[in-house]
Design a protein around this motif. Structure first.
Motif, PDB file in Angstrom:
ATOM      1  N   TRP A 111      -3.226  -9.582 -14.346  1.00 50.86           N
ATOM      2  CA  TRP A 111      -2.702  -8.731 -13.113  1.00 50.86           C
ATOM      3  C   TRP A 111      -2.383  -9.758 -12.035  1.00 50.86           C
ATOM      4  O   TRP A 111      -2.940 -10.692 -11.919  1.00 50.86           O
ATOM      5  CB  TRP A 111      -3.902  -7.871 -12.881  1.00 50.86           C
ATOM      6  CG  TRP A 111      -4.240  -6.539 -13.618  1.00 50.86           C
ATOM      7  CD1 TRP A 111      -5.151  -6.450 -14.504  1.00 50.86           C
ATOM      8  CD2 TRP A 111      -3.333  -5.393 -13.698  1.00 50.86           C
ATOM      9  NE1 TRP A 111      -5.052  -5.303 -14.938  1.00 50.86           N
ATOM     10  CE2 TRP A 111      -3.895  -4.594 -14.633  1.00 50.86           C
ATOM     11  CE3 TRP A 111      -2.236  -4.839 -13.169  1.00 50.86           C
ATOM     12  CZ2 TRP A 111      -3.408  -3.627 -15.087  1.00 50.86           C
ATOM     13  CZ3 TRP A 111      -1.711  -3.997 -13.470  1.00 50.86           C
ATOM     14  CH2 TRP A 111      -2.113  -2.933 -14.509  1.00 50.86           C
TER      15      TRP A 111
ATOM     16  N   TYR B  49     -12.534  -4.313  -0.064  1.00 52.72           N
ATOM     17  CA  TYR B  49     -12.957  -3.486  -1.308  1.00 52.72           C
ATOM     18  C   TYR B  49     -14.308  -3.550  -1.709  1.00 52.72           C
ATOM     19  O   TYR B  49     -14.638  -3.434  -2.764  1.00 52.72           O
ATOM     20  CB  TYR B  49     -11.873  -3.606  -2.423  1.00 52.72           C
ATOM     21  CG  TYR B  49     -10.643  -3.558  -1.805  1.00 52.72           C
ATOM     22  CD1 TYR B  49      -9.541  -4.430  -2.070  1.00 52.72           C
ATOM     23  CD2 TYR B  49     -10.016  -2.140  -1.623  1.00 52.72           C
ATOM     24  CE1 TYR B  49      -8.536  -4.377  -1.540  1.00 52.72           C
ATOM     25  CE2 TYR B  49      -8.906  -2.088  -1.401  1.00 52.72           C
ATOM     26  CZ  TYR B  49      -8.057  -2.923  -1.175  1.00 52.72           C
ATOM     27  OH  TYR B  49      -6.668  -2.726  -0.648  1.00 52.72           O
TER      28      TYR B  49
ATOM     29  N   PHE C  90      -7.578 -10.834  -1.019  1.00 50.25           N
ATOM     30  CA  PHE C  90      -8.423  -9.641  -0.897  1.00 50.25           C
ATOM     31  C   PHE C  90      -9.683 -10.213  -0.469  1.00 50.25           C
ATOM     32  O   PHE C  90     -10.663  -9.385  -0.166  1.00 50.25           O
ATOM     33  CB  PHE C  90      -8.904  -9.007  -2.384  1.00 50.25           C
ATOM     34  CG  PHE C  90      -7.564  -8.432  -2.955  1.00 50.25           C
ATOM     35  CD1 PHE C  90      -7.094  -7.041  -2.507  1.00 50.25           C
ATOM     36  CD2 PHE C  90      -6.671  -9.043  -3.897  1.00 50.25           C
ATOM     37  CE1 PHE C  90      -6.062  -6.634  -2.963  1.00 50.25           C
ATOM     38  CE2 PHE C  90      -5.361  -8.504  -4.244  1.00 50.25           C
ATOM     39  CZ  PHE C  90      -5.334  -7.143  -3.880  1.00 50.25           C
TER      40      PHE C  90
ATOM     41  N   PHE D 188       0.418  -3.263  -8.102  1.00 52.36           N
ATOM     42  CA  PHE D 188       0.068  -4.488  -8.893  1.00 52.36           C
ATOM     43  C   PHE D 188       0.990  -4.602 -10.110  1.00 52.36           C
ATOM     44  O   PHE D 188       1.820  -3.386 -10.575  1.00 52.36           O
ATOM     45  CB  PHE D 188      -1.306  -4.375  -9.684  1.00 52.36           C
ATOM     46  CG  PHE D 188      -2.496  -5.061  -8.765  1.00 52.36           C
ATOM     47  CD1 PHE D 188      -3.031  -6.374  -9.149  1.00 52.36           C
ATOM     48  CD2 PHE D 188      -3.003  -4.399  -7.697  1.00 52.36           C
ATOM     49  CE1 PHE D 188      -4.008  -6.764  -8.444  1.00 52.36           C
ATOM     50  CE2 PHE D 188      -3.886  -4.907  -6.953  1.00 52.36           C
ATOM     51  CZ  PHE D 188      -4.557  -5.981  -7.391  1.00 52.36           C
TER      52      PHE D 188
ATOM     53  N   TYR E 196       0.745  -1.204   0.160  1.00 51.29           N
ATOM     54  CA  TYR E 196      -0.200   0.096  -0.258  1.00 51.29           C
ATOM     55  C   TYR E 196       0.869   1.284   0.035  1.00 51.29           C
ATOM     56  O   TYR E 196       1.908   1.306   0.885  1.00 51.29           O
ATOM     57  CB  TYR E 196      -0.816   0.009   1.257  1.00 51.29           C
ATOM     58  CG  TYR E 196      -1.967  -0.972   1.394  1.00 51.29           C
ATOM     59  CD1 TYR E 196      -3.000  -0.632   0.852  1.00 51.29           C
ATOM     60  CD2 TYR E 196      -1.585  -2.104   1.929  1.00 51.29           C
ATOM     61  CE1 TYR E 196      -4.302  -1.793   0.879  1.00 51.29           C
ATOM     62  CE2 TYR E 196      -2.497  -3.165   2.049  1.00 51.29           C
ATOM     63  CZ  TYR E 196      -3.897  -2.996   1.657  1.00 51.29           C
ATOM     64  OH  TYR E 196      -4.928  -4.020   1.672  1.00 51.29           O
TER      65      TYR E 196
ATOM     66  N   GLU F  88      -3.372   3.099  -2.160  1.00 52.14           N
ATOM     67  CA  GLU F  88      -3.665   2.367  -3.345  1.00 52.14           C
ATOM     68  C   GLU F  88      -2.486   1.137  -3.273  1.00 52.14           C
ATOM     69  O   GLU F  88      -1.770   0.982  -2.471  1.00 52.14           O
ATOM     70  CB  GLU F  88      -2.954   3.039  -4.552  1.00 52.14           C
ATOM     71  CG  GLU F  88      -3.874   4.324  -4.755  1.00 52.14           C
ATOM     72  CD  GLU F  88      -3.273   5.418  -5.623  1.00 52.14           C
ATOM     73  OE1 GLU F  88      -3.843   6.296  -6.547  1.00 52.14           O
ATOM     74  OE2 GLU F  88      -1.975   5.718  -5.496  1.00 52.14           O
ATOM     75  N   VAL F  89      -2.948   0.067  -4.052  1.00 52.45           N
ATOM     76  CA  VAL F  89      -2.061  -1.347  -4.058  1.00 52.45           C
ATOM     77  C   VAL F  89      -1.412  -1.574  -5.352  1.00 52.45           C
ATOM     78  O   VAL F  89      -1.791  -1.105  -6.387  1.00 52.45           O
ATOM     79  CB  VAL F  89      -3.260  -2.572  -3.969  1.00 52.45           C
ATOM     80  CG1 VAL F  89      -2.300  -3.645  -3.827  1.00 52.45           C
ATOM     81  CG2 VAL F  89      -3.784  -2.149  -2.490  1.00 52.45           C
TER      82      VAL F  89
ATOM     83  N   GLU G 176     -10.476   0.376  -8.665  1.00 47.95           N
ATOM     84  CA  GLU G 176      -9.798  -0.478  -9.982  1.00 47.95           C
ATOM     85  C   GLU G 176      -9.445  -1.904  -9.249  1.00 47.95           C
ATOM     86  O   GLU G 176      -9.262  -2.539 -10.382  1.00 47.95           O
ATOM     87  CB  GLU G 176      -8.642   0.449 -10.335  1.00 47.95           C
ATOM     88  CG  GLU G 176      -9.061   1.782 -10.704  1.00 47.95           C
ATOM     89  CD  GLU G 176      -7.598   2.979 -11.066  1.00 47.95           C
ATOM     90  OE1 GLU G 176      -7.426   3.742 -11.743  1.00 47.95           O
ATOM     91  OE2 GLU G 176      -6.831   2.684  -9.965  1.00 47.95           O
ATOM     92  N   ILE G 177      -9.340  -2.149  -8.289  1.00 52.78           N
ATOM     93  CA  ILE G 177      -8.697  -3.402  -7.692  1.00 52.78           C
ATOM     94  C   ILE G 177      -9.737  -4.402  -8.188  1.00 52.78           C
ATOM     95  O   ILE G 177      -9.301  -5.426  -8.701  1.00 52.78           O
ATOM     96  CB  ILE G 177      -8.489  -3.500  -6.408  1.00 52.78           C
ATOM     97  CG1 ILE G 177      -7.089  -2.493  -5.970  1.00 52.78           C
ATOM     98  CG2 ILE G 177      -8.280  -4.994  -5.797  1.00 52.78           C
ATOM     99  CD1 ILE G 177      -6.603  -2.147  -4.463  1.00 52.78           C
ATOM    100  N   GLN G 178     -10.936  -4.013  -7.876  1.00 54.43           N
ATOM    101  CA  GLN G 178     -12.194  -5.152  -8.262  1.00 54.43           C
ATOM    102  C   GLN G 178     -11.969  -5.470  -9.811  1.00 54.43           C
ATOM    103  O   GLN G 178     -12.179  -6.536 -10.310  1.00 54.43           O
ATOM    104  CB  GLN G 178     -13.600  -4.519  -7.963  1.00 54.43           C
ATOM    105  CG  GLN G 178     -13.664  -4.923  -6.262  1.00 54.43           C
ATOM    106  CD  GLN G 178     -13.416  -6.342  -5.848  1.00 54.43           C
ATOM    107  OE1 GLN G 178     -13.466  -7.373  -6.601  1.00 54.43           O
ATOM    108  NE2 GLN G 178     -12.931  -6.440  -4.739  1.00 54.43           N
TER     109      GLN G 178
ATOM    110  N   SER H  59      -7.152 -11.717 -13.045  1.00 49.16           N
ATOM    111  CA  SER H  59      -6.024 -12.219 -12.144  1.00 49.16           C
ATOM    112  C   SER H  59      -6.108 -13.522 -11.948  1.00 49.16           C
ATOM    113  O   SER H  59      -6.952 -14.401 -12.955  1.00 49.16           O
ATOM    114  CB  SER H  59      -6.015 -11.448 -10.951  1.00 49.16           C
ATOM    115  OG  SER H  59      -5.010 -11.582 -10.161  1.00 49.16           O
TER     116      SER H  59
ATOM    117  N   LEU I  13      -2.901   0.694  -8.248  1.00 48.50           N
ATOM    118  CA  LEU I  13      -4.408   0.678  -8.414  1.00 48.50           C
ATOM    119  C   LEU I  13      -5.278   1.092  -6.982  1.00 48.50           C
ATOM    120  O   LEU I  13      -5.045   0.865  -6.046  1.00 48.50           O
ATOM    121  CB  LEU I  13      -5.049  -0.768  -8.810  1.00 48.50           C
ATOM    122  CG  LEU I  13      -4.231  -1.451  -9.946  1.00 48.50           C
ATOM    123  CD1 LEU I  13      -4.919  -2.552 -10.233  1.00 48.50           C
ATOM    124  CD2 LEU I  13      -4.192  -0.425 -11.230  1.00 48.50           C
TER     125      LEU I  13
END
Length: 200
Positions: free
Chosen positions: A92, A199, A193, A85, A77, A82-83, A177-179, A185, A173
């Motif tokens: 991803w 999220y 997650f 990737f 993070y 944000e994470v 945006e992660i979902q 992925s 991300l």
């Protein structure tokens, strides 16, 4: 119960006899593990359970049948939440890599994140779950056990994908945006997650 992914298909290690419906069940003691893996890789079997009565010994039994590669990775993070990737082989993923001789797994995770993404100033947070997947390298199947760590960084510089590792891009991300990224992925990355559903 352990969940091992073979070509993104689940192989469950269990000490419970489950009634077969949409899967096949095998005895871990007597199974030819390579035959099963080949069938899962080719799509002949899409979901399987391996049964062994002693849950504490079940992973050890699997390790006796297939070589293990230990890896470390990071769920990183930044200060904006944000994470980090990476994008490799059309999917991803999170930065991770194999342990080197004499290295502590925490150091593996930190080193691999920095090598694969160019992100430094990393601080180690809590240990997350381990993930398991079977892959093929030089004609041999191996069980990769990845130890995941939460990490934080104040790094705000340029991201550098490690191209010789096949990484095409690195990106921070945002939570929303992660979902979207997780729809393209790997199943074992999605697991990281899931537990806290942070999220949703």
């Amino acid at each position: 119960m352990y969940k091992v992914f073979v070509n993104d298909k689940p192989l469950f290690l269990t000490n419970e006899i489950v009634k077969e419906t949409d899967f096949q069940m095998f005895l871990l003691e007597s199974i030819d593990i390579e035959q099963l893996i080949v069938k899962m890789f080719s799509g002949k079997i899409s979901k399987a359970y391996l049964y062994y009565p002693d849950e504490k010994e079940i992973l050890k039994k699997l390790k006796e049948k297939i070589p293990v590669q230990k890896a470390g990775g990071g769920l990183v993070y930044n200060k904006h939440g944000e994470v980090l990737f990476i994008f490799r082989n059309g999917k991803w993923d999170l930065p991770k890599g194999g342990i080197e001789k004499g290295e502590e797994i925490e150091n593996t995770a930190l080193r691999e994140v920095e090598e694969e993404t160019g992100v430094s100033k990393l601080t180690l947070g809590r240990k997350l779950q381990k993930t398991y997947h079977i892959f093929k390298r030089n004609g041999r199947y191996k069980l990769k056990i990845t130890h995941w760590f939460e990490m934080h960084t104040t790094f705000a510089g340029q991201l550098h994908p490690q191209e010789d590792e096949g990484i095409e891009k690195v990106a921070w991300l945002k939570p929303d945006e992660i979902q979207q990224a997780l729809t393209n992925s790997y199943e074992n990355i999605k697991l990281l997650f899931e537990p806290e559903k942070q999220y949703e």
